[in-house]
Design an enzyme around this catalytic site. Structure first.
Site, PDB file in Angstrom:
ATOM      1  N   ASP A  73      -7.913  -5.004  -0.564  1.00 15.77           N
ATOM      2  CA  ASP A  73      -8.306  -5.706  -1.794  1.00 15.77           C
ATOM      3  C   ASP A  73      -8.039  -7.208  -1.719  1.00 15.77           C
ATOM      4  O   ASP A  73      -8.665  -7.989  -2.440  1.00 15.77           O
ATOM      5  CB  ASP A  73      -7.578  -5.129  -3.004  1.00 15.77           C
ATOM      6  CG  ASP A  73      -8.117  -3.757  -3.399  1.00 15.77           C
ATOM      7  OD1 ASP A  73      -9.323  -3.521  -3.185  1.00 15.77           O
ATOM      8  OD2 ASP A  73      -7.332  -2.929  -3.894  1.00 15.77           O
ATOM      9  N   HIS A 128       0.845  -1.190   0.000  1.00 13.32           N
ATOM     10  CA  HIS A 128       0.000   0.000   0.000  1.00 13.32           C
ATOM     11  C   HIS A 128       0.880   1.240   0.000  1.00 13.32           C
ATOM     12  O   HIS A 128       2.002   1.208   0.513  1.00 13.32           O
ATOM     13  CB  HIS A 128      -0.929  -0.004   1.218  1.00 13.32           C
ATOM     14  CG  HIS A 128      -1.998   1.045   1.156  1.00 13.32           C
ATOM     15  ND1 HIS A 128      -1.844   2.301   1.688  1.00 13.32           N
ATOM     16  CD2 HIS A 128      -3.247   1.010   0.609  1.00 13.32           C
ATOM     17  CE1 HIS A 128      -2.942   3.000   1.479  1.00 13.32           C
ATOM     18  NE2 HIS A 128      -3.804   2.253   0.827  1.00 13.32           N
TER      19      HIS A 128
END
Length: 482
Positions: free
Chosen positions: A410, A351
């Site tokens: 996700d 991320h």
């Protein structure tokens, strides 16, 4: 109510086929059009030129942190600390208006109530609602869920598309035409538009999916009358699950997902797009449509579909899901571009801000585990956990990665939606539905607090040219790409 989706789309299928033929004809390349199609400037900019001109590529600093473009009182995405000017990894936290997302979710779940509407109210007003204020807010959302018959007549026709995100984007722009004062940007009107979209977008997204499915199957699309007292999660499942129905536990899990996606700082691509348009003073519908268009991209909201495809590939090619050595070996093949899509990426890992942990992924695991076991999908859930456990070390071994890598939301989103019986085409639209609350908060902050158009600069590296009169220009001698 029901609509003959087959007939609605039939008229446009013929029109679209002609458009396709015209488009193919336009692509025929002859001498006069060679340069138009085959000489487009395409030389990439290397990293060195960005460094030479001190340009923050992608508005990111060299250390990976974001270039600060503004101030916000809405949320804080915390993934690292700065110590003596250096980035130091830290556990992730998502703070909304001063409240940790974990506290917001766990308290709503502990009380056995839906929490997304509370989060939306918090984001828009900056304060947690009282019981009376939350009831009033829920009542307003319920009242707005109804769509006028005129809108319903136009919506399926004007939004025909295989992409639900595309349909959702155009539906928002269509709502502009049904607003008596659409260019009004007073705080009162902005709240009205936000409530309108918060209540209608979940139904419109499910509506678009239903019509698309009806188009494919040639059946009539049946859309139930909205229940005024339903939560956002229930309103979505009412349409998508149809006669199959859904359980309270499933609706509560979807509610958790909506809360996790409601807001994630002003720097993410879609929220920044919303703020950029809002800074120009344009109408709310244009700003929200732009945000949806941004979220549609595979580098942003569309990433969850890639994760699902990767999971399917791993399940098919790893014989023993519990064998960590076999799984790690296959993850290594993915990183070496020898497996899956050849991209060399393990989707759902890493991320831009979070380093040691993504709090959204942590909460996904917590609330999805029980339903996974109840539905007989515990083995798949545990496989995803092993991917999360093994991938960081594999990335160190193959790439020499030094930055801590954690799972992002996700990695689990697609699996959870799969458990809830939500079609893949709806994964990103549900993200958009939830994020509308955050977009609304940021748009209002930009309009009320910033008062300056966002206009970043690009440094020109253009070379000078000498103008040649039209009649003296040499015939183009470029070659057509094969």
């Amino acid at each position: 109510m029901s609509y003959d989706a087959h007939n609605i789309y039939y008229r446009f299928d013929d029109h679209l086929s002609r458009l396709v033929l015209d488009y193919e004809a336009s692509r025929r390349v002859d001498g006069a059009s060679e340069r138009l199609y085959h000489d487009i400037p395409s030389e990439e900019y290397g990293e060195d030129i960005f460094h030479a001109y001190d340009v923050k590529r992608g508005l990111r600093n060299v250390d990976g942190s974001g270039v600060v473009a503004g101030l916000t009182r809405i949320s804080d995405v915390h993934g690292y600390k700065r110590v003596d000017g250096k980035v130091v990894p830290d556990e992730g936290h998502l703070i909304l208006r001063g409240y940790d997302i974990e506290d917001l979710i766990t308290n709503a779940q502990a009380e056995g109530r839906f929490g997304y509407e509370e989060v939306a109210y918090l984001l828009i007003t900056g304060e947690l609602p009282t019981a009376e204020e939350l009831d009033d807010f829920n009542g307003r959302l319920g009242a707005y869920r109804h769509l006028s018959s005129e809108f319903v007549r136009q919506f399926p026709i004007t939004t025909v598309s295989p992409s639900i995100m595309n349909a959702l984007q155009r539906a928002v722009l269509l709502l502009y035409a049904f607003d008596a004062d659409p260019d009004n940007i007073t705080p009162e009107h902005e709240v009205d538009v936000a409530i309108s979209l918060l209540s209608r977008l979940p139904r419109l997204a499910a509506f678009a999916q239903t019509f698309h499915s009806a188009q494919v199957s040639g059946k009539r699309a049946s859309v139930p009358i909205p229940e005024a007292g339903f939560s956002t999660a229930e309103a979505i499942l009412q349409i998508l699950r149809g006669e199959d129905g859904y359980t309270r536990e499933e609706a509560m899990l979807l509610d958790v997902m909506l809360m996790l996606h409601a807001e994630h700082g002003g720097g993410n691509n879609s929220t920044f797009a919303c703020r950029v348009l809002s800074s120009s003073g344009t109408d709310a519908y244009s700003a929200y449509a732009a945000a949806i268009g941004s979220l549609k991209g595979p580098r942003h909201g569309g990433a969850n579909a890639k994760v699902m495809a990767m999971h399917e590939d791993i399940r098919a090619n790893v014989g023993d899901w519990e064998n960590e050595d076999e799984l790690a070996a296959y993850l290594e093949k993915i990183l070496r571009r020898q497996a899956f899509d050849g991209s060399g990426l393990i989707y759902g890992m890493g991320h831009a801000v979070y380093t040691l942990s993504d709090p959204r992924a942590v909460l996904c695991k917590r609330y999805a585990r029980g339903l996974a076991n109840a539905k007989g999908m515990g083995a798949e859930f545990e496989l995803i956990e092993r991917i999360e456990k093994l991938a960081p070390q594999v990335m160190v071994d193959v790439r020499g990665t030094t930055k801590p890598i954690c799972a992002n939301i996700d990695l689990y989103t697609g699996f959870i939606y799969k458990m809830l019986g939500i079609p893949e085409a709806m994964f990103t639209p549900l993200f958009a539905v939830a994020r509308t609350a955050g977009w609304a908060a940021h748009r209002m902050e930009e309009l009320i607090c910033a008062h300056r158009i966002i206009r970043p600069a690009y440094r020109s590296v253009l070379e000078s040219g000498e103008y040649i009169p039209l009649g003296k220009r040499a015939k183009y001698r470029g070659c057509v790409a094969g």
